[in-house]
Motif scaffolding. Structure first.
Motif, PDB file in Angstrom:
ATOM      1  N   GLU A  30       0.830  -1.205   0.000  1.00 16.96           N
ATOM      2  CA  GLU A  30       0.000   0.000   0.000  1.00 16.96           C
ATOM      3  C   GLU A  30       0.868   1.261   0.000  1.00 16.96           C
ATOM      4  O   GLU A  30       0.602   2.209  -0.740  1.00 16.96           O
ATOM      5  CB  GLU A  30      -0.928   0.008   1.209  1.00 16.96           C
ATOM      6  N   ILE A  31       1.917   1.266   0.802  1.00 15.11           N
ATOM      7  CA  ILE A  31       2.811   2.429   0.857  1.00 15.11           C
ATOM      8  C   ILE A  31       3.483   2.650  -0.497  1.00 15.11           C
ATOM      9  O   ILE A  31       3.560   3.777  -0.990  1.00 15.11           O
ATOM     10  CB  ILE A  31       3.840   2.269   1.986  1.00 15.11           C
ATOM     11  N   VAL A  32       3.954   1.571  -1.130  1.00 17.20           N
ATOM     12  CA  VAL A  32       4.588   1.681  -2.445  1.00 17.20           C
ATOM     13  C   VAL A  32       3.575   2.171  -3.476  1.00 17.20           C
ATOM     14  O   VAL A  32       3.853   3.105  -4.240  1.00 17.20           O
ATOM     15  CB  VAL A  32       5.215   0.335  -2.873  1.00 17.20           C
ATOM     16  N   GLY A  33       2.399   1.561  -3.509  1.00 13.89           N
ATOM     17  CA  GLY A  33       1.378   1.944  -4.487  1.00 13.89           C
ATOM     18  C   GLY A  33       0.941   3.388  -4.345  1.00 13.89           C
ATOM     19  O   GLY A  33       0.879   4.136  -5.331  1.00 13.89           O
ATOM     20  N   GLN A  34       0.650   3.800  -3.112  1.00 14.09           N
ATOM     21  CA  GLN A  34       0.220   5.178  -2.872  1.00 14.09           C
ATOM     22  C   GLN A  34       1.317   6.170  -3.246  1.00 14.09           C
ATOM     23  O   GLN A  34       1.045   7.221  -3.827  1.00 14.09           O
ATOM     24  CB  GLN A  34      -0.176   5.364  -1.398  1.00 14.09           C
ATOM     25  N   TYR A  61       9.165  -1.512 -11.837  1.00 15.58           N
ATOM     26  CA  TYR A  61       8.357  -0.285 -11.873  1.00 15.58           C
ATOM     27  C   TYR A  61       8.762   0.631 -13.023  1.00 15.58           C
ATOM     28  O   TYR A  61       7.909   1.166 -13.723  1.00 15.58           O
ATOM     29  CB  TYR A  61       8.453   0.457 -10.533  1.00 15.58           C
ATOM     30  N   ALA A  62      10.066   0.828 -13.208  1.00 17.99           N
ATOM     31  CA  ALA A  62      10.537   1.741 -14.250  1.00 17.99           C
ATOM     32  C   ALA A  62      10.319   1.172 -15.652  1.00 17.99           C
ATOM     33  O   ALA A  62      10.182   1.920 -16.608  1.00 17.99           O
ATOM     34  CB  ALA A  62      12.010   2.077 -14.043  1.00 17.99           C
ATOM     35  N   CYS A  63      10.270  -0.142 -15.769  1.00 18.23           N
ATOM     36  CA  CYS A  63       9.956  -0.785 -17.049  1.00 18.23           C
ATOM     37  C   CYS A  63       8.520  -1.307 -16.975  1.00 18.23           C
ATOM     38  O   CYS A  63       7.594  -0.609 -17.334  1.00 18.23           O
ATOM     39  CB  CYS A  63      10.950  -1.906 -17.351  1.00 18.23           C
ATOM     40  N   ARG A  64       8.355  -2.521 -16.479  1.00 19.61           N
ATOM     41  CA  ARG A  64       7.026  -3.086 -16.233  1.00 19.61           C
ATOM     42  C   ARG A  64       7.182  -4.381 -15.471  1.00 19.61           C
ATOM     43  O   ARG A  64       8.261  -4.968 -15.446  1.00 19.61           O
ATOM     44  CB  ARG A  64       6.258  -3.327 -17.520  1.00 19.61           C
ATOM     45  N   PHE A  65       6.099  -4.831 -14.861  1.00 19.65           N
ATOM     46  CA  PHE A  65       6.124  -6.112 -14.159  1.00 19.65           C
ATOM     47  C   PHE A  65       5.503  -7.164 -15.059  1.00 19.65           C
ATOM     48  O   PHE A  65       6.191  -7.944 -15.681  1.00 19.65           O
ATOM     49  CB  PHE A  65       5.415  -6.002 -12.807  1.00 19.65           C
ATOM     50  N   VAL A  66       4.170  -7.167 -15.182  1.00 10.65           N
ATOM     51  CA  VAL A  66       3.485  -8.143 -16.040  1.00 10.65           C
ATOM     52  C   VAL A  66       2.813  -7.444 -17.213  1.00 10.65           C
ATOM     53  O   VAL A  66       2.975  -7.819 -18.363  1.00 10.65           O
ATOM     54  CB  VAL A  66       2.438  -8.949 -15.234  1.00 10.65           C
ATOM     55  N   THR A  67       2.075  -6.400 -16.912  1.00  3.33           N
ATOM     56  CA  THR A  67       1.227  -5.740 -17.905  1.00  3.33           C
ATOM     57  C   THR A  67       1.905  -4.493 -18.459  1.00  3.33           C
ATOM     58  O   THR A  67       2.584  -3.766 -17.733  1.00  3.33           O
ATOM     59  CB  THR A  67      -0.109  -5.350 -17.241  1.00  3.33           C
ATOM     60  N   ASP A  68       1.687  -4.239 -19.739  1.00 11.73           N
ATOM     61  CA  ASP A  68       2.208  -3.024 -20.352  1.00 11.73           C
ATOM     62  C   ASP A  68       1.469  -1.828 -19.760  1.00 11.73           C
ATOM     63  O   ASP A  68       0.240  -1.758 -19.820  1.00 11.73           O
ATOM     64  CB  ASP A  68       2.022  -3.086 -21.870  1.00 11.73           C
ATOM     65  N   ARG A  69       2.199  -0.921 -19.172  1.00 11.16           N
ATOM     66  CA  ARG A  69       1.632   0.269 -18.542  1.00 11.16           C
ATOM     67  C   ARG A  69       2.708   1.336 -18.516  1.00 11.16           C
ATOM     68  O   ARG A  69       3.836   1.085 -18.879  1.00 11.16           O
ATOM     69  CB  ARG A  69       1.147  -0.055 -17.123  1.00 11.16           C
ATOM     70  N   ARG A  70       2.352   2.519 -18.082  1.00 13.55           N
ATOM     71  CA  ARG A  70       3.336   3.597 -18.041  1.00 13.55           C
ATOM     72  C   ARG A  70       4.408   3.278 -16.996  1.00 13.55           C
ATOM     73  O   ARG A  70       4.157   2.556 -16.040  1.00 13.55           O
ATOM     74  CB  ARG A  70       2.669   4.933 -17.769  1.00 13.55           C
ATOM     75  N   PRO A  71       5.609   3.820 -17.157  1.00 12.75           N
ATOM     76  CA  PRO A  71       6.675   3.586 -16.184  1.00 12.75           C
ATOM     77  C   PRO A  71       6.506   4.476 -14.949  1.00 12.75           C
ATOM     78  O   PRO A  71       5.906   5.547 -15.022  1.00 12.75           O
ATOM     79  CB  PRO A  71       7.938   3.968 -16.957  1.00 12.75           C
ATOM     80  N   THR A 176       5.717 -10.302  -5.026  1.00  7.90           N
ATOM     81  CA  THR A 176       4.299 -10.224  -4.655  1.00  7.90           C
ATOM     82  C   THR A 176       3.893  -8.793  -4.317  1.00  7.90           C
ATOM     83  O   THR A 176       2.742  -8.413  -4.549  1.00  7.90           O
ATOM     84  CB  THR A 176       3.953 -11.205  -3.517  1.00  7.90           C
ATOM     85  N   ILE A 177       4.827  -7.985  -3.807  1.00  9.97           N
ATOM     86  CA  ILE A 177       4.522  -6.554  -3.656  1.00  9.97           C
ATOM     87  C   ILE A 177       4.259  -5.951  -5.029  1.00  9.97           C
ATOM     88  O   ILE A 177       3.278  -5.219  -5.223  1.00  9.97           O
ATOM     89  CB  ILE A 177       5.666  -5.808  -2.919  1.00  9.97           C
ATOM     90  N   CYS A 178       5.114  -6.255  -5.999  1.00 16.37           N
ATOM     91  CA  CYS A 178       4.909  -5.760  -7.369  1.00 16.37           C
ATOM     92  C   CYS A 178       3.538  -6.159  -7.903  1.00 16.37           C
ATOM     93  O   CYS A 178       2.823  -5.351  -8.509  1.00 16.37           O
ATOM     94  CB  CYS A 178       5.976  -6.309  -8.313  1.00 16.37           C
ATOM     95  N   GLU A 179       3.190  -7.408  -7.698  1.00 22.86           N
ATOM     96  CA  GLU A 179       1.924  -7.932  -8.200  1.00 22.86           C
ATOM     97  C   GLU A 179       0.741  -7.170  -7.614  1.00 22.86           C
ATOM     98  O   GLU A 179      -0.167  -6.738  -8.334  1.00 22.86           O
ATOM     99  CB  GLU A 179       1.840  -9.411  -7.832  1.00 22.86           C
ATOM    100  N   ILE A 180       0.760  -6.967  -6.303  1.00 25.85           N
ATOM    101  CA  ILE A 180      -0.323  -6.246  -5.630  1.00 25.85           C
ATOM    102  C   ILE A 180      -0.361  -4.790  -6.084  1.00 25.85           C
ATOM    103  O   ILE A 180      -1.433  -4.255  -6.398  1.00 25.85           O
ATOM    104  CB  ILE A 180      -0.160  -6.340  -4.101  1.00 25.85           C
ATOM    105  N   VAL A 181       0.789  -4.134  -6.122  1.00 28.39           N
ATOM    106  CA  VAL A 181       0.845  -2.716  -6.496  1.00 28.39           C
ATOM    107  C   VAL A 181       0.349  -2.521  -7.925  1.00 28.39           C
ATOM    108  O   VAL A 181      -0.438  -1.608  -8.203  1.00 28.39           O
ATOM    109  CB  VAL A 181       2.278  -2.156  -6.327  1.00 28.39           C
ATOM    110  N   GLU A 182       0.784  -3.375  -8.844  1.00 28.50           N
ATOM    111  CA  GLU A 182       0.353  -3.230 -10.230  1.00 28.50           C
ATOM    112  C   GLU A 182      -1.150  -3.419 -10.357  1.00 28.50           C
ATOM    113  O   GLU A 182      -1.835  -2.600 -10.985  1.00 28.50           O
ATOM    114  CB  GLU A 182       1.107  -4.215 -11.119  1.00 28.50           C
ATOM    115  N   GLU A 183      -1.682  -4.466  -9.739  1.00 26.19           N
ATOM    116  CA  GLU A 183      -3.119  -4.755  -9.849  1.00 26.19           C
ATOM    117  C   GLU A 183      -3.981  -3.704  -9.161  1.00 26.19           C
ATOM    118  O   GLU A 183      -5.003  -3.290  -9.698  1.00 26.19           O
ATOM    119  CB  GLU A 183      -3.434  -6.124  -9.242  1.00 26.19           C
ATOM    120  N   ARG A 184      -3.566  -3.286  -7.965  1.00 25.55           N
ATOM    121  CA  ARG A 184      -4.438  -2.423  -7.158  1.00 25.55           C
ATOM    122  C   ARG A 184      -4.259  -0.933  -7.423  1.00 25.55           C
ATOM    123  O   ARG A 184      -5.202  -0.167  -7.337  1.00 25.55           O
ATOM    124  CB  ARG A 184      -4.211  -2.717  -5.681  1.00 25.55           C
ATOM    125  N   TRP A 185      -3.032  -0.493  -7.738  1.00 29.36           N
ATOM    126  CA  TRP A 185      -2.791   0.944  -7.877  1.00 29.36           C
ATOM    127  C   TRP A 185      -2.383   1.368  -9.287  1.00 29.36           C
ATOM    128  O   TRP A 185      -2.912   2.342  -9.793  1.00 29.36           O
ATOM    129  CB  TRP A 185      -1.726   1.419  -6.876  1.00 29.36           C
TER     130      TRP A 185
END
Length: 192
Positions: A30-34, A61-71, A176-185
């Motif tokens: 949550e802290i990372v995502g926010q 984060y600067a590139c991507r984890f699973v899904t194509d999204r902005r850096p 798993t932090i990456c996974e949660i942050v990408e999906e939720r935030w």
């Protein structure tokens, strides 16, 4: 039991030992995502194998984890050899990350510090510098947490004495932090 079988046994036991960390892990995500969706950045550091884990975490984060999204801005503080060696030479190795925290960190950013022993002077200094500068602090530690225990706002301590198993568990926690942050935030923030 073969070395391979013992490694599987020990790795499985170590991953299972992480269950009590779920609440702190969720807070870390949550802290990372926010931080990221509110325009902040991640500063990530570690020594040796933990530096490689820091590099991977920042890259997600600067590139991507699973899904194509902005850096999103995430810096691996072990990345610049000239900065590290100049700082080590001029101020001592214990300052190689702390000096960068003071240079690049702003209030509300997040420092993620990784150390299997919990005793790395460069990590202890980085956490202290981050707290002084008003950054959120997350520490991934091993064994009993070492001297770093109690310094960071959130601690994810892997209760193992085997460095390789601690590193594997740290990788699991970071991914798993990456996974949660990408999906939720991050993905829900794409349309903004």
């Amino acid at each position: 039991m073969s070395t391979f079988e013992k490694a599987i046994h020990d790795a499985t036991a170590t991953i299972e030992s992480l269950r009590p960390l779920q609440s702190d892990h969720a807070r870390a995500a949550e802290i990372v995502g926010q931080c990221l969706v509110n325009g902040g950045k991640l500063l990530v550091c570690g020594n040796g194998g933990s530096a490689a884990d820091a590099a991977d975490f920042a890259t997600e984060y600067a590139c991507r984890f699973v899904t194509d999204r902005r850096p999103y801005p995430a810096l691996n503080l072990a990345a610049c050899g000239s900065l590290i060696t100049a700082t080590g030479n001029d101020y001592g190795y214990e300052e190689v990350f702390a000096r960068q925290v003071r240079a690049f960190g702003q209030k509300g950013d997040v420092l993620v510090a990784i150390t299997t022993s919990g005793n790395s002077p460069s990590i202890l200094s980085a956490i202290t510098a981050a707290r002084t500068a008003g950054l959120h602090t997350i520490a991934l530690l091993g064994r009993d947490g070492g001297r770093a225990k109690g310094l960071a706002a959130i601690e994810l301590i892997v209760p193992s004495t085997i460095t390789a198993r601690i590193q594997e568990a740290h990788k699991f926690l970071l991914h798993t932090i990456c996974e949660i942050v990408e999906e939720r935030w991050l993905l829900p923030n794409e349309g903004r």
